[in-house]
Design a protein around this motif. Structure first.
Motif, PDB file in Angstrom:
ATOM      1  N   GLU A  33      -4.304  -7.130   3.632  1.00 44.41           N
ATOM      2  CA  GLU A  33      -2.940  -7.053   4.164  1.00 44.41           C
ATOM      3  C   GLU A  33      -1.912  -7.080   3.036  1.00 44.41           C
ATOM      4  O   GLU A  33      -0.894  -6.384   3.092  1.00 44.41           O
ATOM      5  CB  GLU A  33      -2.686  -8.196   5.141  1.00 44.41           C
ATOM      6  N   GLU A  34      -2.170  -7.874   2.017  1.00 42.91           N
ATOM      7  CA  GLU A  34      -1.257  -7.926   0.871  1.00 42.91           C
ATOM      8  C   GLU A  34      -1.197  -6.584   0.159  1.00 42.91           C
ATOM      9  O   GLU A  34      -0.121  -6.114  -0.210  1.00 42.91           O
ATOM     10  CB  GLU A  34      -1.690  -9.020  -0.106  1.00 42.91           C
ATOM     11  N   LEU A  35      -2.360  -5.960  -0.009  1.00 39.45           N
ATOM     12  CA  LEU A  35      -2.390  -4.653  -0.667  1.00 39.45           C
ATOM     13  C   LEU A  35      -1.661  -3.604   0.163  1.00 39.45           C
ATOM     14  O   LEU A  35      -0.905  -2.787  -0.374  1.00 39.45           O
ATOM     15  CB  LEU A  35      -3.839  -4.213  -0.907  1.00 39.45           C
ATOM     16  N   LEU A  36      -1.881  -3.621   1.470  1.00 43.23           N
ATOM     17  CA  LEU A  36      -1.211  -2.657   2.331  1.00 43.23           C
ATOM     18  C   LEU A  36       0.299  -2.861   2.327  1.00 43.23           C
ATOM     19  O   LEU A  36       1.065  -1.890   2.340  1.00 43.23           O
ATOM     20  CB  LEU A  36      -1.767  -2.755   3.762  1.00 43.23           C
ATOM     21  N   THR A  37       0.733  -4.089   2.275  1.00 44.42           N
ATOM     22  CA  THR A  37       2.169  -4.382   2.211  1.00 44.42           C
ATOM     23  C   THR A  37       2.751  -3.863   0.905  1.00 44.42           C
ATOM     24  O   THR A  37       3.838  -3.275   0.884  1.00 44.42           O
ATOM     25  CB  THR A  37       2.406  -5.895   2.337  1.00 44.42           C
ATOM     26  N   LYS A  44       8.132   3.129   0.285  1.00 46.80           N
ATOM     27  CA  LYS A  44       9.534   3.058   0.690  1.00 46.80           C
ATOM     28  C   LYS A  44      10.444   3.259  -0.517  1.00 46.80           C
ATOM     29  O   LYS A  44      11.433   3.976  -0.454  1.00 46.80           O
ATOM     30  CB  LYS A  44       9.840   1.703   1.340  1.00 46.80           C
ATOM     31  N   ALA A  45      10.098   2.630  -1.631  1.00 40.95           N
ATOM     32  CA  ALA A  45      10.904   2.760  -2.842  1.00 40.95           C
ATOM     33  C   ALA A  45      10.857   4.188  -3.370  1.00 40.95           C
ATOM     34  O   ALA A  45      11.866   4.708  -3.854  1.00 40.95           O
ATOM     35  CB  ALA A  45      10.417   1.777  -3.892  1.00 40.95           C
ATOM     36  N   GLN A  46       9.722   4.818  -3.249  1.00 41.78           N
ATOM     37  CA  GLN A  46       9.550   6.182  -3.751  1.00 41.78           C
ATOM     38  C   GLN A  46      10.343   7.175  -2.897  1.00 41.78           C
ATOM     39  O   GLN A  46      10.876   8.144  -3.416  1.00 41.78           O
ATOM     40  CB  GLN A  46       8.072   6.558  -3.725  1.00 41.78           C
TER      41      GLN A  46
END
Length: 53
Positions: A33-37, A44-46
């Protein structure tokens, strides 16, 4: 007399039910979950309007 006992038992059961129905604290996110987040945030930043100039 029986009606009073019935009301008391019903009240006590409601109190017990409220105590047991309290939600458990949220579990810590798993490694996946941390990796997916992190991936979501990077995407989003890209794709933000600031980077499309």
């Amino acid at each position: 007399m029986a009606f009073c006992i019935f009301i008391m038992v019903k009240f006590i059961n409601q109190i017990r039910r409220k105590k047991t129905e309290e939600p458990a604290p949220a579990a810590a996110p798993t490694h996946e979950e941390e990796l997916l987040t992190e991936i979501r945030d990077l995407l989003k930043a890209q794709n933000s309007p600031e980077n499309k100039k």
